[in-house]
Write a protein that holds these residues in place. Sequence first.
Motif, PDB file in Angstrom:
ATOM      1  N   ALA A   1       0.852  -1.196   0.000  1.00  0.00           N
ATOM      2  CA  ALA A   1       0.000   0.000   0.000  1.00  0.00           C
ATOM      3  C   ALA A   1       0.882   1.238   0.000  1.00  0.00           C
ATOM      4  O   ALA A   1       1.779   1.357   0.837  1.00  0.00           O
ATOM      5  CB  ALA A   1      -0.909   0.005   1.225  1.00  0.00           C
ATOM      6  N   LEU A   2       0.631   2.133  -0.939  1.00  0.00           N
ATOM      7  CA  LEU A   2       1.456   3.331  -1.047  1.00  0.00           C
ATOM      8  C   LEU A   2       0.621   4.583  -0.894  1.00  0.00           C
ATOM      9  O   LEU A   2      -0.601   4.554  -1.049  1.00  0.00           O
ATOM     10  CB  LEU A   2       2.155   3.375  -2.406  1.00  0.00           C
ATOM     11  CG  LEU A   2       1.255   3.735  -3.618  1.00  0.00           C
ATOM     12  CD1 LEU A   2       2.038   4.590  -4.609  1.00  0.00           C
ATOM     13  CD2 LEU A   2       0.725   2.479  -4.294  1.00  0.00           C
ATOM     14  N   ASP A   3       1.290   5.670  -0.593  1.00  0.00           N
ATOM     15  CA  ASP A   3       0.689   6.997  -0.684  1.00  0.00           C
ATOM     16  C   ASP A   3       1.315   7.725  -1.864  1.00  0.00           C
ATOM     17  O   ASP A   3       2.548   7.779  -1.993  1.00  0.00           O
ATOM     18  CB  ASP A   3       0.924   7.796   0.602  1.00  0.00           C
ATOM     19  CG  ASP A   3      -0.162   7.550   1.632  1.00  0.00           C
ATOM     20  OD1 ASP A   3      -1.341   7.577   1.248  1.00  0.00           O
ATOM     21  OD2 ASP A   3       0.164   7.320   2.810  1.00  0.00           O
ATOM     22  N   TYR A   4       0.471   8.295  -2.724  1.00  0.00           N
ATOM     23  CA  TYR A   4       0.976   9.053  -3.864  1.00  0.00           C
ATOM     24  C   TYR A   4       1.634  10.352  -3.366  1.00  0.00           C
ATOM     25  O   TYR A   4       1.485  10.743  -2.206  1.00  0.00           O
ATOM     26  CB  TYR A   4      -0.161   9.425  -4.819  1.00  0.00           C
ATOM     27  CG  TYR A   4      -1.214   8.363  -5.019  1.00  0.00           C
ATOM     28  CD1 TYR A   4      -0.925   7.168  -5.673  1.00  0.00           C
ATOM     29  CD2 TYR A   4      -2.526   8.544  -4.559  1.00  0.00           C
ATOM     30  CE1 TYR A   4      -1.900   6.202  -5.872  1.00  0.00           C
ATOM     31  CE2 TYR A   4      -3.504   7.583  -4.746  1.00  0.00           C
ATOM     32  CZ  TYR A   4      -3.193   6.415  -5.394  1.00  0.00           C
ATOM     33  OH  TYR A   4      -4.154   5.458  -5.584  1.00  0.00           O
ATOM     34  N   ARG A   5       2.355  11.011  -4.262  1.00  0.00           N
ATOM     35  CA  ARG A   5       2.906  12.330  -3.934  1.00  0.00           C
ATOM     36  C   ARG A   5       1.769  13.238  -3.431  1.00  0.00           C
ATOM     37  O   ARG A   5       0.662  13.242  -3.962  1.00  0.00           O
ATOM     38  CB  ARG A   5       3.590  12.948  -5.156  1.00  0.00           C
ATOM     39  CG  ARG A   5       2.685  13.212  -6.328  1.00  0.00           C
ATOM     40  CD  ARG A   5       3.452  13.532  -7.598  1.00  0.00           C
ATOM     41  NE  ARG A   5       4.134  12.340  -8.125  1.00  0.00           N
ATOM     42  CZ  ARG A   5       5.012  12.346  -9.118  1.00  0.00           C
ATOM     43  NH1 ARG A   5       5.321  13.496  -9.717  1.00  0.00           N
ATOM     44  NH2 ARG A   5       5.583  11.228  -9.525  1.00  0.00           N
ATOM     45  N   GLY A   6       2.074  13.985  -2.369  1.00  0.00           N
ATOM     46  CA  GLY A   6       1.066  14.880  -1.810  1.00  0.00           C
ATOM     47  C   GLY A   6       0.193  14.243  -0.749  1.00  0.00           C
ATOM     48  O   GLY A   6      -0.623  14.918  -0.124  1.00  0.00           O
TER      49      GLY A   6
ATOM     50  N   ARG B   1       1.772  19.051  -5.254  1.00  0.00           N
ATOM     51  CA  ARG B   1       0.456  18.909  -5.872  1.00  0.00           C
ATOM     52  C   ARG B   1       0.422  17.682  -6.776  1.00  0.00           C
ATOM     53  O   ARG B   1       1.297  17.504  -7.637  1.00  0.00           O
ATOM     54  CB  ARG B   1       0.085  20.163  -6.660  1.00  0.00           C
ATOM     55  CG  ARG B   1       0.992  20.437  -7.829  1.00  0.00           C
ATOM     56  CD  ARG B   1       0.702  21.757  -8.502  1.00  0.00           C
ATOM     57  NE  ARG B   1       1.556  21.915  -9.685  1.00  0.00           N
ATOM     58  CZ  ARG B   1       1.088  22.007 -10.914  1.00  0.00           C
ATOM     59  NH1 ARG B   1      -0.197  21.961 -11.130  1.00  0.00           N
ATOM     60  NH2 ARG B   1       1.902  22.163 -11.940  1.00  0.00           N
ATOM     61  N   PRO B   2      -0.580  16.822  -6.615  1.00  0.00           N
ATOM     62  CA  PRO B   2      -0.679  15.648  -7.485  1.00  0.00           C
ATOM     63  C   PRO B   2      -1.356  15.977  -8.814  1.00  0.00           C
ATOM     64  O   PRO B   2      -2.156  16.913  -8.908  1.00  0.00           O
ATOM     65  CB  PRO B   2      -1.548  14.684  -6.663  1.00  0.00           C
ATOM     66  CG  PRO B   2      -2.290  15.532  -5.699  1.00  0.00           C
ATOM     67  CD  PRO B   2      -1.557  16.828  -5.538  1.00  0.00           C
TER      68      PRO B   2
ATOM     69  N   VAL C   1       0.165   8.299 -11.433  1.00  0.00           N
ATOM     70  CA  VAL C   1       0.389   7.069 -12.214  1.00  0.00           C
ATOM     71  C   VAL C   1       1.872   6.723 -12.220  1.00  0.00           C
ATOM     72  O   VAL C   1       2.254   5.542 -12.098  1.00  0.00           O
ATOM     73  CB  VAL C   1      -0.151   7.231 -13.653  1.00  0.00           C
ATOM     74  CG1 VAL C   1       0.294   6.067 -14.539  1.00  0.00           C
ATOM     75  CG2 VAL C   1      -1.672   7.325 -13.644  1.00  0.00           C
ATOM     76  N   GLU C   2       2.731   7.731 -12.325  1.00  0.00           N
ATOM     77  CA  GLU C   2       4.172   7.504 -12.256  1.00  0.00           C
ATOM     78  C   GLU C   2       4.561   6.910 -10.900  1.00  0.00           C
ATOM     79  O   GLU C   2       5.421   6.019 -10.821  1.00  0.00           O
ATOM     80  CB  GLU C   2       4.915   8.826 -12.488  1.00  0.00           C
ATOM     81  CG  GLU C   2       6.436   8.676 -12.517  1.00  0.00           C
ATOM     82  CD  GLU C   2       7.146  10.019 -12.668  1.00  0.00           C
ATOM     83  OE1 GLU C   2       8.168  10.067 -13.370  1.00  0.00           O
ATOM     84  OE2 GLU C   2       6.683  11.013 -12.065  1.00  0.00           O
TER      85      GLU C   2
ATOM     86  N   ALA D   1      -5.128   3.041 -11.502  1.00  0.00           N
ATOM     87  CA  ALA D   1      -4.670   1.685 -11.847  1.00  0.00           C
ATOM     88  C   ALA D   1      -4.929   1.377 -13.321  1.00  0.00           C
ATOM     89  O   ALA D   1      -4.088   0.791 -14.016  1.00  0.00           O
ATOM     90  CB  ALA D   1      -5.369   0.665 -10.954  1.00  0.00           C
ATOM     91  N   ALA D   2      -6.104   1.776 -13.823  1.00  0.00           N
ATOM     92  CA  ALA D   2      -6.441   1.526 -15.230  1.00  0.00           C
ATOM     93  C   ALA D   2      -5.500   2.288 -16.162  1.00  0.00           C
ATOM     94  O   ALA D   2      -5.060   1.764 -17.200  1.00  0.00           O
ATOM     95  CB  ALA D   2      -7.888   1.930 -15.492  1.00  0.00           C
ATOM     96  N   ASN D   3      -5.183   3.513 -15.819  1.00  0.00           N
ATOM     97  CA  ASN D   3      -4.246   4.318 -16.609  1.00  0.00           C
ATOM     98  C   ASN D   3      -2.886   3.630 -16.670  1.00  0.00           C
ATOM     99  O   ASN D   3      -2.253   3.553 -17.732  1.00  0.00           O
ATOM    100  CB  ASN D   3      -4.114   5.710 -15.992  1.00  0.00           C
ATOM    101  CG  ASN D   3      -3.288   6.667 -16.846  1.00  0.00           C
ATOM    102  OD1 ASN D   3      -2.318   6.284 -17.487  1.00  0.00           O
ATOM    103  ND2 ASN D   3      -3.670   7.936 -16.839  1.00  0.00           N
TER     104      ASN D   3
END
Length: 731
Positions: A524-529, A537-538, A544-545, A580-582
Motif C-alpha cells: 500500500a502506497l501513498d501518492y505524492r502529496g 500537488r498531485p 500514475v508515475e 490503476a487503469a491508466n
Amino acid sequence: MRGLFIFGPIYIIVTVVLGASVTASILVIQLAIAPLLFKYSKTFRRNLIFANIAKWPLYVNYDKPAKLGIDGARNFSINYHSKVDKCALKIGIWHILPRSLYEKNKGWFDGDTDREKLGTLMNSELVESNLPIMLYCHGNSNTRAASHRLLLYKFFQKMDFHTIAFDYRGYADSTNVLPSEDGVVEDSLKVYEWLVTTISKAKPPVYVWGHSLGTGISSHLLGNLQRLSEDVLERTTPLPQPNGLILEAPFNNLADEVEFHPLAKLVRWLPYFEDTFVSPFRSCPEHEFKSDSHLAQAPSLPILILHAKDDIIVPFYVGEKLYDAVVASRRSGDAPITLHSYPKEDRLGHKYICNAHDLSELVGDFVKRHRIMVVDVILLTGASLSASFLVLLVSVLPLMFKYSKTVQRKIIFSNCINYPKNLDFEDPMSCNAIGCRNFSINFYSLVDRCDIKLGVWHIAPSSMFRELFIVRDNLTPDEIFLKELKKTDNTIVLYCHGNSNHRASPHRLQMYRVFQELNYHVIALDYRGYGDSTCMRPTEKGVVEDVLQVYSWLVGTVERRSDQRPPVVLWGHSLGTAIAANLVVNMAELCLQRKMEPLPLPNALILEAPFNNLVDAIESHPFSKLVSWLPYYKGSFVKPFTLSSEYTFATDQYLAKVPELPVLILHSKGDRIVPFDLAVKLYNSIKESRKNCKRAPTQLHVFDRGHNDLCEAPGLPRVVGDFLRDIKPDN
C-alpha cells in the motif's frame, strides 16, 4: 524435629508441583482457551461486554427508591414490542425530582400515595417546571441502583435537574433478555421517545448523560436519531436532538477499548492477539459501539467529555481518541465539543467523577450555554445561512470551478484532507496496522522534474505472523519481510487508494485485514502529496508515475520465470481505480520513456467502487444535484474538467485497450459518492470492447454497502478468492 525433616521436603515438593500445574493451567487459558472464546463465542463476548449477570445490590425493591436514599423519586415502566428481539419488553425507570420540586411536593412522598396520582403530578412537574432534564444511560454490570449511580443522581438533584434513569433489557427489573447493541439502543430510543412526547408542549431543555458503556449506547442513539426514528419508531418526523450530550469515561470504539484495556497487556504479546481478541469486536454488529463514527453524524450536537486520567477500566487514551475523532469530523460553525480531564491525583477513577470538586461548575456552565433547543438555533440563523448559501451556490462556486485549477485539483485529489492526523507512518503498529513494515521508494520524477519519496507499507498475510515474531539468522524484521516476499507463492495485492486521507485511513486498514485473512501480501502506497510521501500537488500523470515505480520495485523483488511468479493483483478504490487503469494501459510506453525494462501486466485488475470517466462521475455526484438547475451548470462545473491536461481519468477508454487483462468490478448499490450506475456503464463498456476478441474474464459483483465500507461485506473474501483462483498465473 524428625517430623520436620520428613514433612518439610514433602511440603516443598507438593507446593512446587501445585505451582507448576497452576502456572500451566493459566498458560493454557492464556494461549488457547481465552483466544478461542473471544474469537468464536458471541455469547461469551456479549456477556463480557454487558456483564448483566452481575447484579448489585441484591434484592432491591425498585418500587421504593427512598429505601436506597433517593428522595422524590417514583418507579414506573414502559412496555413495548421489540423489533430487535421480536418479543414484548418492559423497561424499568426512575424519575427523580429536582431538589426544589421535591421540597415543594415533599408531602406526596411521606405516605402510601396513589401511584397513578403521583405519576400524574411528576409528569406535570416535568413539563411545567422548565428545569433541565438529565436522561441517564448507565454502563455495564449492576443496575440503576448501583451505589456510584445513586451518588450521581444526588448530584443531579442538587443541581436542580430532573433525572430519568432506566435499566436496559437484561438488567434489574427490566425484561430478562440477553442484551445486544441494537437492543439496548432500542430501549434507550423508546425511553427518549417517551420523554420527548411527555414534554412536547413545553419543551424544557433535555440532556443525555452516558457513562462507560452507556457512552457507546448514547452515541449510537444520538448519532443515528433520524434513521432510528424512521426505521424503529416508524415516525414521519424524526425525534429532535437533545440540547447536549455528556460523556463520562467514554471510549472511541469497542475494539480499541478492548485493545488498550489494562488486562490486554496479559495477551498483547501473542502474535494472534489482534485476530482473536480485537478483530471480533470490529466486525460483529451485536457489539461494535463505534462512538467515533456515530458522533461524526451529529455535528450539531454539543458534547462535553469528562474523563479521569487514573481510569483503569476505560483508559484516558481511548477517551482522548474519541475527542480527536469528533473534532476532526466537525467544521467551522458546528456545535462545540469539550474534553475535561481529571489528574491522577484526584483519584476519581472510573466511577467517581461525580465527586469532582468542579463538576457542578462544569456541568452547570454546559447546561446554561446550551439551554436553547437546537431547532430554535436553526430557526434563528436559518435565514442568514440560506442567503449566504444561495450566493455561494449561484456565483462563488461556479467562478471557482470554472477558473481555478487549484480548486479543481483539490476537489479531485482532496489530498488536503488528512485523517487521522499526526500519525507515525514509520511505526505502522501505532496506526493500527498489524503485521506491517514501513519503507520508502525514492526516484526522480520525469513528470514534475524533482526527486520524489513515496511512503509504502508491506502488510504480511496472517499465515506469516509467526515468522515475524521469531528471530532467525540474525535477520531484522525488514529483512524477514523482504525475504518472505521474494520467496512467496501467495497472491500480492498492490493497493491504489482513492482520494483524500492516506494509507492509514480506517476503512483502508479494514480492507488490508480482509487481504490478510485471505493470506495475501499487501503493498500500500501513498501518492505524492499524500501521507508521508513528498508534499507536492498531485496530477494524473504524477500519481500514475508513483504507482509505476512501486509496481516496478515489486516485480523486481519477486522476479522469477513467468510460470513461477506469484500472482500480482492491482487493486484500485474509487479514484484509485482510474489510476490503476491508466497504469496498465500505458505501462509499456511509460517504461520506454524511463528507459526501464518492459514490465509484465498484473495477473488481474480489481476495481472497487469505480467510475467510467471523470465527467460522468462529476455529473452523477450528489453535490451536482444542488447546482444542476443552474443554466450555466455544464459550462461552469463540468466543461473545465474536460479541458484540463492534468486529469482525464477515462477508465472506460483505458480498459478498452487491454482486452487480455482479467477485470473484477466490485460496487455497492448504496454508494452515494460514486453511484452504482457508473460501474454498470464501465462494465458494459469493457464487455463491448471485448466482444470481437478473445476475452479475459470480466465480472461485476454487487454488494449492499456504501462507498468506504465494502471491506465489511460478508461475501467479499469469497468473491475475490473465487475470482483469483480462476485466473491462471500466466494470464
